[in-house]
Design a protein around this motif. Structure first.
Motif, PDB file in Angstrom:
ATOM      1  N   GLN A 123       0.820  -1.212   0.000  1.00 46.90           N
ATOM      2  CA  GLN A 123       0.000   0.000   0.000  1.00 46.90           C
ATOM      3  C   GLN A 123       0.853   1.261   0.000  1.00 46.90           C
ATOM      4  N   SER A 124       2.012   1.207   0.620  1.00 47.36           N
ATOM      5  CA  SER A 124       2.925   2.360   0.586  1.00 47.36           C
ATOM      6  C   SER A 124       3.370   2.633  -0.840  1.00 47.36           C
ATOM      7  N   LEU A 125       3.689   1.553  -1.564  1.00 44.01           N
ATOM      8  CA  LEU A 125       4.082   1.702  -2.968  1.00 44.01           C
ATOM      9  C   LEU A 125       2.918   2.227  -3.804  1.00 44.01           C
ATOM     10  N   ASN A 126       1.710   1.681  -3.566  1.00 45.58           N
ATOM     11  CA  ASN A 126       0.540   2.131  -4.312  1.00 45.58           C
ATOM     12  C   ASN A 126       0.253   3.608  -4.092  1.00 45.58           C
ATOM     13  N   VAL A 127       0.358   4.033  -2.838  1.00 44.79           N
ATOM     14  CA  VAL A 127       0.120   5.443  -2.505  1.00 44.79           C
ATOM     15  C   VAL A 127       1.123   6.331  -3.241  1.00 44.79           C
ATOM     16  N   ALA A 128       2.375   5.909  -3.245  1.00 43.07           N
ATOM     17  CA  ALA A 128       3.417   6.692  -3.911  1.00 43.07           C
ATOM     18  C   ALA A 128       3.163   6.779  -5.418  1.00 43.07           C
ATOM     19  N   GLN A 144      -3.878  15.621   4.229  1.00 42.28           N
ATOM     20  CA  GLN A 144      -4.777  14.746   3.479  1.00 42.28           C
ATOM     21  C   GLN A 144      -4.049  13.489   3.016  1.00 42.28           C
ATOM     22  N   LEU A 145      -2.818  13.681   2.536  1.00 40.58           N
ATOM     23  CA  LEU A 145      -2.020  12.563   2.046  1.00 40.58           C
ATOM     24  C   LEU A 145      -1.782  11.532   3.146  1.00 40.58           C
ATOM     25  N   MET A 146      -1.394  11.990   4.334  1.00 40.10           N
ATOM     26  CA  MET A 146      -1.100  11.083   5.432  1.00 40.10           C
ATOM     27  C   MET A 146      -2.364  10.408   5.966  1.00 40.10           C
ATOM     28  N   THR A 147      -3.469  11.150   6.015  1.00 40.30           N
ATOM     29  CA  THR A 147      -4.737  10.574   6.473  1.00 40.30           C
ATOM     30  C   THR A 147      -5.204   9.471   5.533  1.00 40.30           C
ATOM     31  N   ASN A 148      -5.148   9.750   4.245  1.00 39.68           N
ATOM     32  CA  ASN A 148      -5.573   8.763   3.264  1.00 39.68           C
ATOM     33  C   ASN A 148      -4.643   7.550   3.226  1.00 39.68           C
ATOM     34  N   TYR A 149      -3.360   7.813   3.407  1.00 35.71           N
ATOM     35  CA  TYR A 149      -2.377   6.728   3.439  1.00 35.71           C
ATOM     36  C   TYR A 149      -2.671   5.786   4.606  1.00 35.71           C
ATOM     37  N   ALA A 150      -2.944   6.354   5.769  1.00 37.12           N
ATOM     38  CA  ALA A 150      -3.242   5.550   6.953  1.00 37.12           C
ATOM     39  C   ALA A 150      -4.503   4.718   6.741  1.00 37.12           C
ATOM     40  N   ALA A 151      -5.512   5.305   6.093  1.00 34.61           N
ATOM     41  CA  ALA A 151      -6.765   4.593   5.844  1.00 34.61           C
ATOM     42  C   ALA A 151      -6.551   3.428   4.873  1.00 34.61           C
ATOM     43  N   ALA A 152      -5.736   3.654   3.838  1.00 35.44           N
ATOM     44  CA  ALA A 152      -5.476   2.606   2.846  1.00 35.44           C
ATOM     45  C   ALA A 152      -4.722   1.434   3.475  1.00 35.44           C
TER      46      ALA A 152
END
Length: 317
Positions: A123-128, A144-152
């Motif tokens: 998921q870290s790779l996908n977010v990037a 927003q980026l960090m919030t969405n990353y945590a949710a994913a």
């Protein structure tokens, strides 16, 4: 992409017919060509010169040099900003970047720690990748980026751990079926989290809309409805791409472990797994990317009412 180079003359979208699925497959095979990772700054500078010459009428018809220049730009730079996408997150690096995390997720016998780690890594790779290649009509804040990353990441790990606890408890299911279902848990986690990932990371586009253009290529406004379709198709393409990669190798590996790989070392089995994942990934990526055109038409009546009465520069609806 080459479209980021300014000029009064429109560029041909591709040397292939993008109105056909086969044409898009061939086009996507070019932009995902891993040899494009060898593109240098000198190559990009020359490519921009060639494309600029075409857009200003100095080159009258597309030549082989033109198509090579366009391939370099299409596979390396962002279509909205014209900036070079960071190497691991380019489409030309898609298979290579995903190879290690996919192998990790599909490794048989992962415990809780291993499952959590590889789902987090994926998921870290996908977010990037999503962030690097997202439509730049609206920028996403760090919060927003960090919030969405945590949710994913939470969605991915939650699905994986949940299914890992459920499958062993299934009744009236043969051991072989449980084995297969267990090997497919990473697929379910990746698909679920992949959809969540795309909609979260690109939710700004749905909330604020993306740019829509008339037939002359001039922007006429922003559309949330167009954004929802675009992001939805992106999410679906992730599912289409993940399905063969996360399903075919583990099922073949189960078969091999009962035959040719029976009694073989862990290293040999890992190597076979890696080969299966790599071969499947390279084979299916262009087919997944080509399902939906990168730019497509939508009837103005399907957009917001404020866009219905717009006129182009020729004063035509």
């Amino acid at each position: 992409m080459a479209s980021s180079v300014p000029g009064p003359i429109e560029l041909p979208e591709s040397r292939y017919d993008l109105s056909t699925y086969w044409g898009r497959i061939r086009h996507c095979a070019e932009i995902s060509d891993p040899t494009m990772l060898l593109t240098t700054k000198k190559d990009l500078a020359h490519a921009r010169e060639v494309i600029s010459a075409y857009r200003h009428g100095l080159i009258k018809t597309p030549t082989e040099e033109f198509w090579i220049a366009k391939k370099h730009l299409d596979s390396t730079v962002h279509p909205d900003t014209g900036e070079t996408v960071i190497l691991p997150f380019r489409m030309s690096s898609c298979v290579i970047s995903n190879l290690v995390v996919t192998l990790g997720m599909l490794t048989p016998g992962l415990g809780t720690t291993g499952t959590l780690f590889w789902q987090w890594a994926n998921q870290s790779l996908n977010v990037a990748v999503n962030s690097a290649n997202a439509n730049k009509s609206h920028k996403m804040s760090t919060k927003q980026l960090m919030t969405n990353y945590a949710a994913a990441v939470t969605a991915s790990c939650g699905v994986a751990l949940g299914l890992n606890s459920v499958v062993p408890k299934l009744k009236n299911v043969t051991p072989n079926t449980k084995l297969i279902l267990g090997r497919l848990i990473p697929f379910a986690a990746v698909v679920t989290a992949g959809i969540v990932n795309v909609f979260l990371m690109r939710g700004n586009e749905i909330q604020k809309g993306i740019s829509v253009y008339d037939s002359n290529g001039d922007e006429v406004g922003k559309s949330k409805k167009a954004a929802f379709i675009a992001v939805g198709e992106t999410a679906l393409s992730r599912v289409i791409n993940a399905t063969p990669i996360m399903v075919i190798p583990p099922l073949i590996l189960v078969k091999l472990q009962k035959g040719a790989l029976m009694g073989k070392s862990v290293g040999m089995q890992t190597l076979a797994n890696l080969g299966l994942i790599a071969a499947t990934s390279f084979a299916v990526l262009p087919f997944a990317l080509g399902v939906f055109p990168q730019r497509q038409s939508i009837h103005v009546k399907k957009l917001e009412t404020e866009l219905h009465g717009k006129k182009d520069k020729k004063i035509k609806p």
